[in-house]
Design a protein around this motif. Sequence first.
Motif, mmCIF file in Angstrom:
data_model
loop_
_atom_site.group_PDB
_atom_site.id
_atom_site.type_symbol
_atom_site.label_atom_id
_atom_site.label_comp_id
_atom_site.label_asym_id
_atom_site.label_seq_id
_atom_site.Cartn_x
_atom_site.Cartn_y
_atom_site.Cartn_z
ATOM 1 N N ALA A 56 0.873 -1.179 0.000
ATOM 2 C CA ALA A 56 0.000 0.000 0.000
ATOM 3 C C ALA A 56 0.906 1.223 0.000
ATOM 4 O O ALA A 56 1.711 1.395 0.908
ATOM 5 C CB ALA A 56 -0.883 -0.005 1.236
ATOM 6 N N LEU A 83 1.409 -5.169 3.066
ATOM 7 C CA LEU A 83 0.213 -5.786 3.665
ATOM 8 C C LEU A 83 0.088 -7.268 3.285
ATOM 9 O O LEU A 83 -0.937 -7.876 3.527
ATOM 10 C CB LEU A 83 -1.040 -5.038 3.202
ATOM 11 N N SER A 102 -0.762 -9.636 6.181
ATOM 12 C CA SER A 102 -2.102 -9.374 6.730
ATOM 13 C C SER A 102 -3.179 -9.875 5.777
ATOM 14 O O SER A 102 -4.166 -10.480 6.206
ATOM 15 C CB SER A 102 -2.300 -7.870 6.940
ATOM 16 N N ILE A 103 -2.978 -9.658 4.474
ATOM 17 C CA ILE A 103 -3.988 -10.089 3.502
ATOM 18 C C ILE A 103 -4.074 -11.614 3.464
ATOM 19 O O ILE A 103 -5.163 -12.195 3.468
ATOM 20 C CB ILE A 103 -3.668 -9.513 2.106
ATOM 21 N N ASP A 110 -5.782 -12.832 6.624
ATOM 22 C CA ASP A 110 -7.219 -12.555 6.581
ATOM 23 C C ASP A 110 -7.933 -13.506 5.627
ATOM 24 O O ASP A 110 -9.006 -14.011 5.931
ATOM 25 C CB ASP A 110 -7.467 -11.107 6.112
ATOM 26 N N GLU A 118 -12.428 -5.743 6.501
ATOM 27 C CA GLU A 118 -11.007 -5.420 6.714
ATOM 28 C C GLU A 118 -10.192 -5.819 5.481
ATOM 29 O O GLU A 118 -9.343 -5.048 5.002
ATOM 30 C CB GLU A 118 -10.521 -6.191 7.948
ATOM 31 N N SER A 167 -10.832 -3.489 2.625
ATOM 32 C CA SER A 167 -10.158 -2.202 2.842
ATOM 33 C C SER A 167 -8.669 -2.323 2.506
ATOM 34 O O SER A 167 -8.097 -1.449 1.844
ATOM 35 C CB SER A 167 -10.363 -1.785 4.301
ATOM 36 N N MET A 168 -8.054 -3.425 2.929
ATOM 37 C CA MET A 168 -6.620 -3.600 2.655
ATOM 38 C C MET A 168 -6.368 -3.758 1.160
ATOM 39 O O MET A 168 -5.436 -3.187 0.615
ATOM 40 C CB MET A 168 -6.084 -4.819 3.415
ATOM 41 N N ARG A 169 -7.227 -4.525 0.503
ATOM 42 C CA ARG A 169 -7.044 -4.719 -0.939
ATOM 43 C C ARG A 169 -7.231 -3.403 -1.691
ATOM 44 O O ARG A 169 -6.571 -3.129 -2.676
ATOM 45 C CB ARG A 169 -8.039 -5.760 -1.464
ATOM 46 N N ARG A 186 -6.520 -0.511 -0.465
ATOM 47 C CA ARG A 186 -5.313 0.288 -0.226
ATOM 48 C C ARG A 186 -4.168 -0.165 -1.123
ATOM 49 O O ARG A 186 -3.307 0.625 -1.495
ATOM 50 C CB ARG A 186 -4.898 0.177 1.252
#
Lengths: 191, 402
Positions: free
Chosen positions: B183, B264, B267-268, B271, B318, B321-323, B325
Amino acid sequence: MQARDDASALERELLARIANGDRTAFETFFRAYERRVFRYVLRLLHDEELAAEVASDVMVEVWRHAARYAGRSKPSTWVLGIAHHKALDALRRNRREVLELRLAEPLPASADEPERRAIESSTRAEIETALGALSPEHRAVLHLTFVLGFAQNEIAAIVGCPLGTVKTRVYHAKRALRTALASSGLQRDAS
Amino acid sequence: MNRTEREFELPFYLNGTLPAATQTVLERELDSDAALALELDEVRALREALLAVEASAPAPPAALLAGVMAKIGPAGPPRRAPFAISSLRHKAVAGWGLGLGVAACAALLLIHPAPPASEAGNPSPASAPVMAKVMLQSGDAGRSPNRNGLAAVLPAPPGSLAALKATEHSARDEISATARQLARTGTIGLIVPDVTSAIAKVQRLTQEQFGALTALQDDAPSAPGGKHTAQITVSVPDDRFVGTLGALAALGGVTSRSVSTEDLTDSIVDDDARLRNLRREEADLLRIMDRSGKIQDVLDVEQQLSATRQSIEELDAEAKSMRRRVAYATITIDLSDEKTVPVAAPGPASQLGDAWRAALHRAAGFTLWLAAQAFVLIAFAPYLGLLLLAAYLLRRRLSNRN
């Protein structure tokens, strides 16, 4: 037919741009194909989550290998061919789970047409059950012929079999579906 | 063409893809053959039934595009030179490569002989990762490296720790094979001749880059001579991040520029793995609910299902939102006016007026100071009274002695 040719020409141009890394062209191409690919894969897999995963893999494959598209067939034939083989691979990997748990379940209805769904639910469920009783290969050719409107030679390219096999497969798939519908009492209404 | 062959053509006659010549022949046959015409009606009915079912089939998930864009990553163009092993030359190269690989493996085996039988089925901790990697590549993920016993061929049950790890590992491998999920954010400070027109240019530029303006704060000068400043935040597709920064820099004089990146990927992947497992859990609970007979059991499962669905929704939001970003980079642009409004020279009346205002201001200040001192005096009056009383008493005693 002219509209189809125009669409193919545009899609060829998009594929050429995708091969050069044009993400905007890819997004346009994606929008044009996501519904067709997702629903075709869903018809084969009968599992929305898995179908979304496979459809996603198909589009990633299009992005990575757009340069391999040689232009000998229509872009739709090429993309659906990738989708067909990916779906069959996924089916083989998940065969136990899919066949035992989910194959016989009717497809979930679209949430945006609740009234129509209510009216058609019984008929729809019966057709879904009848389709669920067919083999994936039969479901594939029926979908490609009747829903997506492909020609015999295009279907042969998509599923990777000779032209003669396509003809007989469609014929037998049609008969199998009719038999399955007859057994659920729908044959009279369908005819 | 016999009857069955004609029947083969009917579906394609209906979808309009038969060659013109075949179509003409078939139409002639349909006119003369009532049974074939009846068959055509039946095929038409089947087609309509299938189309009706298709019309109410579910639409693809809304997040499909975002997921694909995240998978293809922000990296540049896809592989341009196609490696099609269609020519003989490529096949020969592939064959030689394979042969050399096999020969190298054989040589390695000769140099490092195989361990004793007791060790072969129970690899050392050091060799385990290597074996796991090899098994993963050969499609054996989820199987135990121990080849003895039933457990070796059983896949890990869904939802188990092993399944979770396997999902995470395969997802991580897949993601690292494509690109890291980064990101990116950037800031750029610009001095421009006119902030208002610069804002319009930034908006136009953002649209050209398929981005969107997400925030704008325009601080026009409130007094003559003040600077006009503005801060704009835009979101652009990640692959256009560098190009957009370059185009922005051309709008004026660059005073500052910074770029930061947040990785990220982990985290991705985490998730996604958790989401997949939660969805499996949801499906399991639904099946259990279908089977449950007692009302209490159904209520218990329903409660658990509700908690699982809440977790899925939170995690899904969540992940989205990360994807987003990753797919869209954020750029903050600080705009500042380079010109200041010239201040006119003051006249005598203005100077007198200023002097009068200054005098009034000072008088007001002095009055306020006096009032403040009076308040201080009042506040300290008790202590002052005590001091005066003590002084009075002291003076009286001294005078009595005298």
